[in-house]
Write a protein that holds these residues in place. Structure first.
Motif, mmCIF file in Angstrom:
data_model
loop_
_atom_site.group_PDB
_atom_site.id
_atom_site.type_symbol
_atom_site.label_atom_id
_atom_site.label_comp_id
_atom_site.label_asym_id
_atom_site.label_seq_id
_atom_site.Cartn_x
_atom_site.Cartn_y
_atom_site.Cartn_z
ATOM 1 N N LYS A 151 -6.765 0.039 -4.188
ATOM 2 C CA LYS A 151 -6.746 -0.548 -2.852
ATOM 3 C C LYS A 151 -6.944 0.545 -1.808
ATOM 4 C CE LYS A 151 -4.058 -4.743 -3.665
ATOM 5 N NZ LYS A 151 -2.966 -5.628 -3.190
ATOM 6 N N ASP A 152 -7.712 0.212 -0.782
ATOM 7 C CA ASP A 152 -7.818 1.112 0.358
ATOM 8 C C ASP A 152 -7.241 0.427 1.598
ATOM 9 O OD1 ASP A 152 -9.779 -0.658 1.211
ATOM 10 O OD2 ASP A 152 -11.434 0.627 0.602
ATOM 11 N N LYS A 153 -7.063 1.181 2.669
ATOM 12 C CA LYS A 153 -6.356 0.671 3.846
ATOM 13 C C LYS A 153 -7.258 0.674 5.081
ATOM 14 C CE LYS A 153 -4.355 5.190 5.012
ATOM 15 N NZ LYS A 153 -5.188 5.934 4.065
ATOM 16 N N VAL A 154 -6.992 -0.289 5.952
ATOM 17 C CA VAL A 154 -7.656 -0.373 7.240
ATOM 18 C C VAL A 154 -6.576 -0.463 8.308
ATOM 19 C CG1 VAL A 154 -9.223 -1.670 8.724
ATOM 20 C CG2 VAL A 154 -9.660 -1.520 6.267
ATOM 21 N N LYS A 155 -6.627 0.425 9.288
ATOM 22 C CA LYS A 155 -5.618 0.490 10.336
ATOM 23 C C LYS A 155 -5.821 -0.623 11.364
ATOM 24 C CE LYS A 155 -3.693 3.863 13.615
ATOM 25 N NZ LYS A 155 -3.850 5.256 14.113
ATOM 26 N N LYS A 156 -4.721 -1.290 11.716
ATOM 27 C CA LYS A 156 -4.745 -2.355 12.716
ATOM 28 C C LYS A 156 -3.624 -2.126 13.740
ATOM 29 C CE LYS A 156 -7.910 -4.960 10.613
ATOM 30 N NZ LYS A 156 -9.205 -5.359 11.214
ATOM 31 N N ILE A 157 -3.841 -2.595 14.949
ATOM 32 C CA ILE A 157 -2.791 -2.562 15.972
ATOM 33 C C ILE A 157 -2.328 -3.992 16.221
ATOM 34 C CG2 ILE A 157 -2.169 -1.919 18.328
ATOM 35 C CD1 ILE A 157 -2.816 0.443 16.523
ATOM 36 N N ASN B 147 -0.505 -9.615 2.170
ATOM 37 C CA ASN B 147 -1.484 -8.543 2.001
ATOM 38 C C ASN B 147 -0.738 -7.222 1.878
ATOM 39 O OD1 ASN B 147 -3.254 -6.292 3.555
ATOM 40 N ND2 ASN B 147 -4.582 -7.692 2.435
ATOM 41 N N HIS B 148 -0.639 -6.718 0.655
ATOM 42 C CA HIS B 148 0.135 -5.495 0.409
ATOM 43 C C HIS B 148 -0.623 -4.580 -0.537
ATOM 44 C CE1 HIS B 148 1.217 -7.230 -3.484
ATOM 45 N NE2 HIS B 148 1.503 -8.334 -2.843
ATOM 46 N N LYS B 149 -0.067 -3.412 -0.797
ATOM 47 C CA LYS B 149 -0.745 -2.380 -1.583
ATOM 48 C C LYS B 149 -0.387 -2.397 -3.073
ATOM 49 C CE LYS B 149 1.318 0.903 0.841
ATOM 50 N NZ LYS B 149 2.334 0.081 1.500
ATOM 51 N N PHE B 150 0.483 -3.330 -3.493
ATOM 52 C CA PHE B 150 1.011 -3.286 -4.846
ATOM 53 C C PHE B 150 0.275 -4.230 -5.807
ATOM 54 C CE2 PHE B 150 4.409 -2.154 -1.923
ATOM 55 C CZ PHE B 150 4.735 -0.895 -2.396
ATOM 56 N N TYR B 151 0.427 -3.964 -7.107
ATOM 57 C CA TYR B 151 -0.187 -4.793 -8.131
ATOM 58 C C TYR B 151 0.673 -6.028 -8.396
ATOM 59 C CZ TYR B 151 -1.592 -6.430 -12.740
ATOM 60 O OH TYR B 151 -1.984 -7.223 -13.798
ATOM 61 N N ASN C 29 -1.975 4.455 -3.703
ATOM 62 C CA ASN C 29 -1.739 5.839 -4.104
ATOM 63 C C ASN C 29 -1.758 6.044 -5.614
ATOM 64 O OD1 ASN C 29 -1.023 6.935 -1.345
ATOM 65 N ND2 ASN C 29 0.499 5.311 -1.530
ATOM 66 N N ASP C 30 -1.916 4.949 -6.365
ATOM 67 C CA ASP C 30 -1.931 4.982 -7.831
ATOM 68 C C ASP C 30 -0.649 5.602 -8.375
ATOM 69 O OD1 ASP C 30 -3.364 4.105 -10.030
ATOM 70 O OD2 ASP C 30 -4.224 6.069 -10.440
ATOM 71 N N LEU C 31 0.495 5.039 -7.934
ATOM 72 C CA LEU C 31 1.804 5.550 -8.305
ATOM 73 C C LEU C 31 2.686 4.445 -8.866
ATOM 74 C CD1 LEU C 31 2.641 7.732 -5.158
ATOM 75 C CD2 LEU C 31 2.004 8.596 -7.419
ATOM 76 N N ILE C 32 3.565 4.832 -9.786
ATOM 77 C CA ILE C 32 4.603 3.930 -10.280
ATOM 78 C C ILE C 32 5.877 4.187 -9.483
ATOM 79 C CG2 ILE C 32 5.882 3.096 -12.282
ATOM 80 C CD1 ILE C 32 2.807 2.785 -12.384
ATOM 81 N N TYR D 26 10.154 8.120 -2.533
ATOM 82 C CA TYR D 26 8.981 7.355 -2.111
ATOM 83 C C TYR D 26 9.242 6.712 -0.753
ATOM 84 C CZ TYR D 26 5.363 3.725 -2.066
ATOM 85 O OH TYR D 26 4.301 2.909 -1.729
ATOM 86 N N THR D 27 8.367 6.999 0.187
ATOM 87 C CA THR D 27 8.450 6.405 1.514
ATOM 88 C C THR D 27 7.180 5.631 1.793
ATOM 89 O OG1 THR D 27 9.802 8.254 2.300
ATOM 90 C CG2 THR D 27 8.772 6.861 3.967
ATOM 91 N N ASP D 28 7.321 4.394 2.231
ATOM 92 C CA ASP D 28 6.168 3.560 2.531
ATOM 93 C C ASP D 28 5.629 3.920 3.919
ATOM 94 O OD1 ASP D 28 4.253 1.655 2.715
ATOM 95 O OD2 ASP D 28 5.547 -0.038 2.217
ATOM 96 N N LYS D 29 4.575 4.726 3.944
ATOM 97 C CA LYS D 29 4.010 5.197 5.207
ATOM 98 C C LYS D 29 3.057 4.190 5.840
ATOM 99 C CE LYS D 29 4.174 10.058 3.818
ATOM 100 N NZ LYS D 29 3.366 11.295 3.591
ATOM 101 N N TYR D 30 2.572 3.254 5.033
ATOM 102 C CA TYR D 30 1.551 2.329 5.519
ATOM 103 C C TYR D 30 2.077 0.893 5.417
ATOM 104 C CZ TYR D 30 -1.093 6.580 4.719
ATOM 105 O OH TYR D 30 -1.521 7.885 4.719
ATOM 106 N N ILE D 31 2.685 0.430 6.485
ATOM 107 C CA ILE D 31 3.299 -0.900 6.510
ATOM 108 C C ILE D 31 2.213 -1.959 6.650
ATOM 109 C CG2 ILE D 31 4.944 -2.392 7.706
ATOM 110 C CD1 ILE D 31 6.345 0.150 8.682
ATOM 111 N N SER D 32 2.280 -2.957 5.797
ATOM 112 C CA SER D 32 1.241 -3.984 5.771
ATOM 113 C C SER D 32 1.376 -4.938 6.952
ATOM 114 C CB SER D 32 1.307 -4.775 4.463
ATOM 115 O OG SER D 32 2.566 -5.398 4.324
ATOM 116 N N LEU D 33 0.263 -5.522 7.308
ATOM 117 C CA LEU D 33 0.232 -6.470 8.418
ATOM 118 C C LEU D 33 0.968 -7.751 8.073
ATOM 119 C CD1 LEU D 33 -0.900 -6.995 11.279
ATOM 120 C CD2 LEU D 33 -2.954 -7.932 10.201
ATOM 121 N N SER D 34 0.947 -8.119 6.786
ATOM 122 C CA SER D 34 1.648 -9.321 6.328
ATOM 123 C C SER D 34 2.179 -9.090 4.924
ATOM 124 C CB SER D 34 0.712 -10.529 6.338
ATOM 125 O OG SER D 34 -0.319 -10.364 5.377
#
Length: 241
Positions: free
Chosen positions: A160-166, A61-65, A93-96, A50-58
């Protein structure tokens, strides 16, 4: 993506598909049983790196439950129950994801089709069969059990869905959570968004639902999740009176 195997202690299989409180009471016995002979009581978790391709801004605010960090949970995988597994639930991604540290890999995503149920951060989740009602938001099929009795099974699906930020010339992501509610009644499945959906799903309880709704409008408007649990529990009590 590389494929790995993860060794972990196992416990005897339970026949009941719903993992009850009495089963959890047996946990200490199983751990003692495993400690007698570690070589005879191990099994393999198969998974992908598992590789975290989408690094959170903070961090907040993350992708996990429930939490960004790993927490100990229970999982029934490939028919076997496992206790105290360091894991995360990736809602994007709905993954464990399980923690696995060696020279090559630090995280594994489990084969979702082999995950029957799990408990993590206070939530109890089941992999339920797909149908036309839940197909649009089914993903890998993990639904949180919110309420269950002899008549009703009420589930919550979090995505959860993602929004790209710079940020500082680096790509980062913000994640937004969506909730879907599902009611199983008389071998039928209903997507529940509002009180009209409840009335359509269980018309024989029309009077009871309307009465409860009138008395609990504030709860309905502020916390639909708790409103539904309280409503179903109330209907269950009435059915036995």
């Amino acid at each position: 993506m590389k494929y790995f195997a993860y060794l972990l202690l196992i416990c005897p299989v339970f026949s009941n598909p719903v993992f009850s409180q009495s089963d959890f009471a047996k946990k200490e016995y199983f751990e003692v049983y495993d400690s007698v002979d570690l070589n005879q009581n191990n099994n393999i978790f198969n998974g992908l790196e598992y590789t975290d391709k989408y690094i959170s801004l903070s961090v907040e605010n993350h992708k996990f439950y429930g939490a960004f960090d790993y927490n100990e949970g229970f999982i029934k995988y490939n028919g076997q129950p496992y206790f105290d597994v360091k894991m995360k639930y990736d809602l994007l991604n709905d993954l464990i994801i399980i923690e696995y540290v060696n020279k090559k890999v630090s995280q594994l995503s489990l084969n979702s089709s082999m995950v029957e149920q799990f408990r993590l951060n206070g939530g109890e989740f089941f992999n339920i069969p797909e149908n036309e009602v839940i197909k649009p938001f089914y993903k890998n099929g993990f639904f949180k059990l919110c309420y269950q009795d002899n008549n009703f099974s009420f589930y919550l699906k979090r995505i959860k869905d993602k929004v790209k930020k710079i940020y500082n010339k680096k790509v980062r992501y913000v994640f937004k959570e969506h909730e879907y509610y599902v009611l199983f009644y008389k071998d039928r499945c209903f997507k529940i968004d509002k009180i009209k959906d409840v009335l359509s799903a269980i018309p024989e309880y029309d009077n009871e639902v309307r009465t409860f709704y009138k008395s609990n409008k504030r709860l309905y408007n502020n916390n639909f999740y708790e409103f539904m649990k309280k409503l179903l529990n109330n209907l269950n009590k009435d059915s036995f009176n």
